[in-house]
Design a protein around this motif. Structure first.
Motif, PDB file in Angstrom:
ATOM      1  N   UNK A   1       0.842  -1.199   0.000  1.00 42.17           N
ATOM      2  CA  UNK A   1       0.000   0.000   0.000  1.00 42.17           C
ATOM      3  C   UNK A   1       0.883   1.257   0.000  1.00 42.17           C
ATOM      4  N   UNK A   2       1.929   1.253   0.809  1.00 45.66           N
ATOM      5  CA  UNK A   2       2.836   2.407   0.873  1.00 45.66           C
ATOM      6  C   UNK A   2       3.515   2.643  -0.482  1.00 45.66           C
ATOM      7  N   UNK A   3       3.881   1.584  -1.156  1.00 46.57           N
ATOM      8  CA  UNK A   3       4.506   1.715  -2.477  1.00 46.57           C
ATOM      9  C   UNK A   3       3.524   2.307  -3.491  1.00 46.57           C
ATOM     10  N   UNK A   4       2.281   1.862  -3.454  1.00 45.58           N
ATOM     11  CA  UNK A   4       1.262   2.413  -4.361  1.00 45.58           C
ATOM     12  C   UNK A   4       1.019   3.894  -4.084  1.00 45.58           C
ATOM     13  N   UNK A   5       0.946   4.260  -2.814  1.00 38.50           N
ATOM     14  CA  UNK A   5       0.731   5.664  -2.445  1.00 38.50           C
ATOM     15  C   UNK A   5       1.931   6.504  -2.882  1.00 38.50           C
ATOM     16  N   UNK A   6       3.130   5.996  -2.682  1.00 36.46           N
ATOM     17  CA  UNK A   6       4.334   6.719  -3.108  1.00 36.46           C
ATOM     18  C   UNK A   6       4.339   6.946  -4.621  1.00 36.46           C
ATOM     19  N   UNK A   7       3.970   5.924  -5.373  1.00 33.91           N
ATOM     20  CA  UNK A   7       3.924   6.066  -6.830  1.00 33.91           C
ATOM     21  C   UNK A   7       2.862   7.068  -7.273  1.00 33.91           C
ATOM     22  N   UNK A   8       1.733   7.080  -6.574  1.00 37.27           N
ATOM     23  CA  UNK A   8       0.687   8.051  -6.903  1.00 37.27           C
ATOM     24  C   UNK A   8       1.142   9.474  -6.593  1.00 37.27           C
ATOM     25  N   UNK A   9       1.844   9.658  -5.457  1.00 37.13           N
ATOM     26  CA  UNK A   9       2.390  10.979  -5.120  1.00 37.13           C
ATOM     27  C   UNK A   9       3.381  11.415  -6.196  1.00 37.13           C
ATOM     28  N   UNK A  10       4.262  10.503  -6.595  1.00 36.83           N
ATOM     29  CA  UNK A  10       5.268  10.819  -7.611  1.00 36.83           C
ATOM     30  C   UNK A  10       4.611  11.261  -8.910  1.00 36.83           C
ATOM     31  N   UNK A  11       3.618  10.499  -9.371  1.00 35.91           N
ATOM     32  CA  UNK A  11       2.927  10.844 -10.621  1.00 35.91           C
ATOM     33  C   UNK A  11       2.252  12.210 -10.524  1.00 35.91           C
ATOM     34  N   UNK A  12       1.535  12.436  -9.441  1.00 37.22           N
ATOM     35  CA  UNK A  12       0.811  13.690  -9.280  1.00 37.22           C
ATOM     36  C   UNK A  12       1.768  14.878  -9.191  1.00 37.22           C
ATOM     37  N   UNK A  13       2.802  14.761  -8.384  1.00 36.55           N
ATOM     38  CA  UNK A  13       3.730  15.872  -8.210  1.00 36.55           C
ATOM     39  C   UNK A  13       4.562  16.130  -9.466  1.00 36.55           C
ATOM     40  N   UNK A  14       4.875  15.082 -10.218  1.00 39.72           N
ATOM     41  CA  UNK A  14       5.539  15.296 -11.505  1.00 39.72           C
ATOM     42  C   UNK A  14       4.662  16.122 -12.436  1.00 39.72           C
ATOM     43  N   UNK A  15       3.364  15.812 -12.454  1.00 33.56           N
ATOM     44  CA  UNK A  15       2.435  16.582 -13.292  1.00 33.56           C
ATOM     45  C   UNK A  15       2.348  18.029 -12.828  1.00 33.56           C
ATOM     46  N   UNK A  16       2.312  18.234 -11.522  1.00 32.02           N
ATOM     47  CA  UNK A  16       2.223  19.586 -10.965  1.00 32.02           C
ATOM     48  C   UNK A  16       3.464  20.398 -11.341  1.00 32.02           C
ATOM     49  N   UNK A  17       4.633  19.817 -11.150  1.00 32.38           N
ATOM     50  CA  UNK A  17       5.877  20.525 -11.452  1.00 32.38           C
ATOM     51  C   UNK A  17       5.974  20.800 -12.948  1.00 32.38           C
ATOM     52  N   UNK A  18       5.635  19.802 -13.769  1.00 31.72           N
ATOM     53  CA  UNK A  18       5.657  19.997 -15.226  1.00 31.72           C
ATOM     54  C   UNK A  18       4.710  21.113 -15.649  1.00 31.72           C
ATOM     55  N   UNK A  19       3.535  21.144 -15.047  1.00 30.47           N
ATOM     56  CA  UNK A  19       2.552  22.184 -15.363  1.00 30.47           C
ATOM     57  C   UNK A  19       3.100  23.571 -15.034  1.00 30.47           C
ATOM     58  N   UNK A  20       3.774  23.692 -13.912  1.00 30.80           N
ATOM     59  CA  UNK A  20       4.340  24.985 -13.513  1.00 30.80           C
ATOM     60  C   UNK A  20       5.547  25.370 -14.361  1.00 30.80           C
ATOM     61  N   UNK A  21       6.295  24.373 -14.812  1.00 31.95           N
ATOM     62  CA  UNK A  21       7.474  24.669 -15.630  1.00 31.95           C
ATOM     63  C   UNK A  21       7.083  25.150 -17.031  1.00 31.95           C
ATOM     64  N   UNK A  22       5.904  24.760 -17.494  1.00 30.44           N
ATOM     65  CA  UNK A  22       5.469  25.156 -18.836  1.00 30.44           C
ATOM     66  C   UNK A  22       4.683  26.459 -18.832  1.00 30.44           C
ATOM     67  N   UNK A  23       4.550  27.091 -17.676  1.00 34.22           N
ATOM     68  CA  UNK A  23       3.851  28.372 -17.591  1.00 34.22           C
ATOM     69  C   UNK A  23       4.569  29.427 -18.421  1.00 34.22           C
ATOM     70  N   UNK A  24       3.783  30.330 -18.968  1.00 29.35           N
ATOM     71  CA  UNK A  24       4.354  31.477 -19.672  1.00 29.35           C
ATOM     72  C   UNK A  24       4.859  32.462 -18.622  1.00 29.35           C
ATOM     73  N   UNK A  25       6.143  32.636 -18.551  1.00 28.21           N
ATOM     74  CA  UNK A  25       6.747  33.496 -17.529  1.00 28.21           C
ATOM     75  C   UNK A  25       7.183  34.849 -18.094  1.00 28.21           C
ATOM     76  N   UNK A  26       6.710  35.180 -19.287  1.00 29.94           N
ATOM     77  CA  UNK A  26       7.122  36.451 -19.893  1.00 29.94           C
ATOM     78  C   UNK A  26       6.570  37.653 -19.126  1.00 29.94           C
ATOM     79  N   UNK A  27       5.360  37.552 -18.622  1.00 33.46           N
ATOM     80  CA  UNK A  27       4.801  38.652 -17.824  1.00 33.46           C
ATOM     81  C   UNK A  27       4.594  38.167 -16.391  1.00 33.46           C
ATOM     82  N   UNK A  28       5.657  37.653 -15.830  1.00 34.60           N
ATOM     83  CA  UNK A  28       5.651  37.055 -14.504  1.00 34.60           C
ATOM     84  C   UNK A  28       5.753  38.155 -13.452  1.00 34.60           C
ATOM     85  N   UNK A  29       4.678  38.355 -12.670  1.00 34.22           N
ATOM     86  CA  UNK A  29       4.685  39.454 -11.702  1.00 34.22           C
ATOM     87  C   UNK A  29       4.570  38.983 -10.247  1.00 34.22           C
TER      88      UNK A  29
END
Length: 120
Positions: free
Chosen positions: A56-84
């Motif tokens: 169960x702990x391994x499944x939860x860890x993998x789910x955290x990894x997948x979700x947080x990878x998506x979150x970080x990727x989403x933030x990295x692809x933000x348009x930062x040209x008008x970053x205030x």
């Protein structure tokens, strides 16, 4: 500078807030759950409970990894040209400090996981 807690706008899309909530609940259960082996030591010999909890702990860890990878990727692809910095959240701050403090992706995921669990 306003700073929102970990989730930010990312979790408002595609039912991610439910996944986030479920992961926090599962993590809390694993970290603070009732341990039968403490009350019934004979069960520790079987090892079945330990294997089930580890799986169960391994499944939860993998789910955290997948979700947080998506979150970080989403933030990295933000348009930062008008970053205030008005709409910064914790992930944006971590990304802005990544080079200065030599933060790896795993470091950021660990900080985000701890921050998320501590919001309970």
């Amino acid at each position: 500078m306003a700073c929102r807690i970990v989730p930010g706008k990312f979790f408002l899309k595609e039912g991610r807030s439910k996944v986030f909530r479920d992961l926090i609940i599962d993590s809390s259960w694993l970290l603070g759950g009732f341990n039968l082996e403490e009350y019934f030591p004979a069960l520790s010999r079987i090892g079945m409970l330990k294997r089930a909890v580890c799986a169960k702990a391994e499944r939860v860890r993998n789910r955290w990894t997948d979700l947080l990878d998506k979150v970080i990727d989403d933030h990295m692809t933000k348009d930062r040209s008008n970053f205030d910095h008005k709409d910064d959240d914790f992930i944006d701050i971590l990304l802005s400090l990544q080079q200065e403090y030599d933060l790896t992706r795993d470091n950021m995921k660990a900080l985000l996981t701890v921050s998320a669990i501590n919001t309970l």
